[in-house]
Design a protein around this motif. Structure first.
Motif, PDB file in Angstrom:
ATOM      1  N   ILE A 146      27.664 -21.441  -5.003  1.00  0.00           N
ATOM      2  CA  ILE A 146      27.098 -21.186  -6.330  1.00  0.00           C
ATOM      3  C   ILE A 146      27.781 -19.988  -6.982  1.00  0.00           C
ATOM      4  CG2 ILE A 146      25.017 -20.411  -7.535  1.00  0.00           C
ATOM      5  CD1 ILE A 146      23.400 -22.177  -5.588  1.00  0.00           C
ATOM      6  N   GLU A 147      28.002 -18.928  -6.217  1.00  0.00           N
ATOM      7  CA  GLU A 147      28.680 -17.743  -6.772  1.00  0.00           C
ATOM      8  C   GLU A 147      30.047 -18.123  -7.343  1.00  0.00           C
ATOM      9  OE1 GLU A 147      28.085 -13.877  -6.357  1.00  0.00           O
ATOM     10  OE2 GLU A 147      26.203 -14.851  -6.845  1.00  0.00           O
ATOM     11  N   TYR A 148      30.833 -18.846  -6.564  1.00  0.00           N
ATOM     12  CA  TYR A 148      32.167 -19.233  -7.028  1.00  0.00           C
ATOM     13  C   TYR A 148      32.080 -20.152  -8.246  1.00  0.00           C
ATOM     14  CZ  TYR A 148      34.350 -17.354  -2.743  1.00  0.00           C
ATOM     15  OH  TYR A 148      34.809 -16.534  -1.742  1.00  0.00           O
ATOM     16  N   ALA A 149      31.151 -21.101  -8.210  1.00  0.00           N
ATOM     17  CA  ALA A 149      31.000 -22.036  -9.329  1.00  0.00           C
ATOM     18  C   ALA A 149      30.588 -21.301 -10.599  1.00  0.00           C
ATOM     19  CB  ALA A 149      29.982 -23.114  -8.978  1.00  0.00           C
ATOM     20  N   ARG A 150      29.741 -20.319 -10.463  1.00  0.00           N
ATOM     21  CA  ARG A 150      29.296 -19.564 -11.636  1.00  0.00           C
ATOM     22  C   ARG A 150      30.460 -18.793 -12.255  1.00  0.00           C
ATOM     23  NH1 ARG A 150      24.106 -16.047 -10.920  1.00  0.00           N
ATOM     24  NH2 ARG A 150      24.461 -15.903 -13.177  1.00  0.00           N
ATOM     25  N   TRP A 151      31.311 -18.203 -11.422  1.00  0.00           N
ATOM     26  CA  TRP A 151      32.466 -17.500 -11.983  1.00  0.00           C
ATOM     27  C   TRP A 151      33.416 -18.473 -12.672  1.00  0.00           C
ATOM     28  CZ3 TRP A 151      31.753 -12.953 -13.284  1.00  0.00           C
ATOM     29  CH2 TRP A 151      31.214 -11.973 -12.456  1.00  0.00           C
ATOM     30  N   GLU A 152      33.623 -19.630 -12.063  1.00  0.00           N
ATOM     31  CA  GLU A 152      34.510 -20.613 -12.686  1.00  0.00           C
ATOM     32  C   GLU A 152      33.961 -21.058 -14.041  1.00  0.00           C
ATOM     33  OE1 GLU A 152      34.845 -23.488  -9.498  1.00  0.00           O
ATOM     34  OE2 GLU A 152      36.877 -22.775  -9.058  1.00  0.00           O
ATOM     35  N   MET A 153      32.661 -21.250 -14.119  1.00  0.00           N
ATOM     36  CA  MET A 153      32.050 -21.622 -15.389  1.00  0.00           C
ATOM     37  C   MET A 153      32.175 -20.479 -16.402  1.00  0.00           C
ATOM     38  SD  MET A 153      28.214 -23.058 -16.100  1.00  0.00           S
ATOM     39  CE  MET A 153      27.674 -23.461 -17.764  1.00  0.00           C
ATOM     40  N   TYR A 154      31.985 -19.259 -15.942  1.00  0.00           N
ATOM     41  CA  TYR A 154      32.104 -18.083 -16.814  1.00  0.00           C
ATOM     42  C   TYR A 154      33.503 -17.991 -17.414  1.00  0.00           C
ATOM     43  CZ  TYR A 154      32.261 -13.100 -18.076  1.00  0.00           C
ATOM     44  OH  TYR A 154      32.422 -11.916 -18.744  1.00  0.00           O
ATOM     45  N   PHE A 155      34.516 -18.162 -16.559  1.00  0.00           N
ATOM     46  CA  PHE A 155      35.897 -18.093 -17.054  1.00  0.00           C
ATOM     47  C   PHE A 155      36.187 -19.232 -18.036  1.00  0.00           C
ATOM     48  CE2 PHE A 155      36.756 -16.166 -12.649  1.00  0.00           C
ATOM     49  CZ  PHE A 155      36.497 -14.883 -13.107  1.00  0.00           C
ATOM     50  N   ALA A 156      35.730 -20.436 -17.704  1.00  0.00           N
ATOM     51  CA  ALA A 156      35.981 -21.588 -18.577  1.00  0.00           C
ATOM     52  C   ALA A 156      35.266 -21.427 -19.917  1.00  0.00           C
ATOM     53  CB  ALA A 156      35.534 -22.870 -17.892  1.00  0.00           C
ATOM     54  N   ARG A 157      34.013 -20.985 -19.860  1.00  0.00           N
ATOM     55  CA  ARG A 157      33.216 -20.846 -21.085  1.00  0.00           C
ATOM     56  C   ARG A 157      33.816 -19.828 -22.040  1.00  0.00           C
ATOM     57  NH1 ARG A 157      26.686 -19.629 -21.120  1.00  0.00           N
ATOM     58  NH2 ARG A 157      26.383 -19.727 -23.370  1.00  0.00           N
ATOM     59  N   ASN A 158      34.435 -18.792 -21.486  1.00  0.00           N
ATOM     60  CA  ASN A 158      35.007 -17.724 -22.301  1.00  0.00           C
ATOM     61  C   ASN A 158      36.525 -17.828 -22.431  1.00  0.00           C
ATOM     62  OD1 ASN A 158      32.590 -15.856 -22.875  1.00  0.00           O
ATOM     63  ND2 ASN A 158      32.436 -16.249 -20.676  1.00  0.00           N
ATOM     64  N   GLU A 159      37.078 -18.941 -21.926  1.00  0.00           N
ATOM     65  CA  GLU A 159      38.519 -19.186 -21.975  1.00  0.00           C
ATOM     66  C   GLU A 159      39.297 -17.983 -21.438  1.00  0.00           C
ATOM     67  OE1 GLU A 159      41.338 -21.890 -24.872  1.00  0.00           O
ATOM     68  OE2 GLU A 159      39.993 -20.428 -25.812  1.00  0.00           O
ATOM     69  N   ILE A 160      38.886 -17.566 -20.245  1.00  0.00           N
ATOM     70  CA  ILE A 160      39.521 -16.438 -19.567  1.00  0.00           C
ATOM     71  C   ILE A 160      40.477 -16.968 -18.509  1.00  0.00           C
ATOM     72  CG2 ILE A 160      39.134 -14.496 -18.000  1.00  0.00           C
ATOM     73  CD1 ILE A 160      36.402 -14.120 -19.416  1.00  0.00           C
ATOM     74  N   ALA A 161      41.705 -16.517 -18.548  1.00  0.00           N
ATOM     75  CA  ALA A 161      42.687 -16.894 -17.524  1.00  0.00           C
ATOM     76  C   ALA A 161      42.671 -15.817 -16.442  1.00  0.00           C
ATOM     77  CB  ALA A 161      44.069 -17.032 -18.141  1.00  0.00           C
ATOM     78  N   ALA A 162      41.667 -15.875 -15.571  1.00  0.00           N
ATOM     79  CA  ALA A 162      41.557 -14.883 -14.503  1.00  0.00           C
ATOM     80  C   ALA A 162      42.699 -15.054 -13.507  1.00  0.00           C
ATOM     81  CB  ALA A 162      40.217 -15.035 -13.787  1.00  0.00           C
ATOM     82  N   LEU A 163      43.166 -13.944 -12.948  1.00  0.00           N
ATOM     83  CA  LEU A 163      44.203 -13.997 -11.925  1.00  0.00           C
ATOM     84  C   LEU A 163      43.581 -14.481 -10.619  1.00  0.00           C
ATOM     85  CD1 LEU A 163      47.152 -13.271 -11.027  1.00  0.00           C
ATOM     86  CD2 LEU A 163      46.205 -11.070 -10.293  1.00  0.00           C
TER      87      LEU A 163
END
Length: 229
Positions: A146-163
């Motif tokens: 869940i933690e990993y999925a939430r971060w992935e959703m956060y990055f996608a929702r905000n169009e963040i290209a996290a390293l």
């Protein structure tokens, strides 16, 4: 100032990565600055719980002399903060690092064990005994997913290209990980100092025993788990 947030889940190797980056003297001093009790236990008995004061700590305590700051944060810790302060807006020129571990089962075992013993770092005094608990491991496995999925959703929702950074890769090639993060700030010839990294691998023979037993008792090839049910 410029900086970064290491977005991750517990027992992902974030302490190792944070110490590695701190050892360079140029890539901030990432810690869980939104975790007041943790900071008071490990670093500063007077560490504040006030979110504005914690932001100031990130920009001072968390920064190296070149003006680069760092912090690490778990998705559930973001829940503590988000209703009180818009922390991402308060941190200038913020970039994101997504740290994860390939061996999620090993991560879950490590987290379940740490909860039992109270030992989150090598050298901490144990406050309990470690004993196999398959349900506890399953609960931690679900929590990590869940933690990993939430971060992935956060990055996608905000169009963040996290390293993306993977713990096992960091462990095998620490300097390469440092180079990739230094690249976010166009820094070159940044060297890690292994002498300043005190994190020691806590995995031992019992970890592998627990792994085998968990798969035998809790494995289920016929089921895909529902994380939010």
């Amino acid at each position: 100032m410029h900086g970064f947030a290491i977005c991750t889940a517990p027992r992902s190797g974030s302490n190792f990565l944070s110490q590695l980056l701190s050892s360079t003297g140029q890539l901030g001093r990432p810690l869980e600055y939104f975790n007041g009790p943790g900071r008071r236990y490990f670093d500063d008995p007077d560490y504040p719980d006030d979110r504005n004061a914690q932001i100031e700590k990130i920009l001072t305590m968390g920064a190296t002399p070149n003006g680069i700051y760092g912090l690490k944060i778990f998705a559930y810790q973001n829940d503590w903060v988000e209703d009180e302060i818009e922390w991402t807006a308060r941190l200038p020129n913020l970039q994101f690092i997504f740290l994860r571990r390939r061996d999620i089962l090993g991560q879950a075992i490590s987290w379940a064990r740490a909860l039992q013993t109270g030992q989150y770092r090598h050298g901490q005094t144990s406050t309990g005994e470690a004993a196999f608990d398959g349900q506890a491991i399953l609960d931690r496995l679900r929590a990590i997913a869940i933690e990993y999925a939430r971060w992935e959703m956060y990055f996608a929702r905000n169009e963040i290209a996290a390293l993306p950074v993977v713990y096992e890769d960091v462990a095998n090639a620490p300097q390469q990980a440092v180079d990739s993060i230094a690249g976010l700030f166009n820094l070159h010839h940044v060297r890690a100092d292994a002498r300043q990294v005190s994190v020691i691998l806590q995995r031992d023979e019992s970890t592998e025993k627990w792994r085998r037993r968990f798969v035998e008792e809790f494995g289920n090839l016929g089921r895909v788990d529902k994380l939010w049910s």
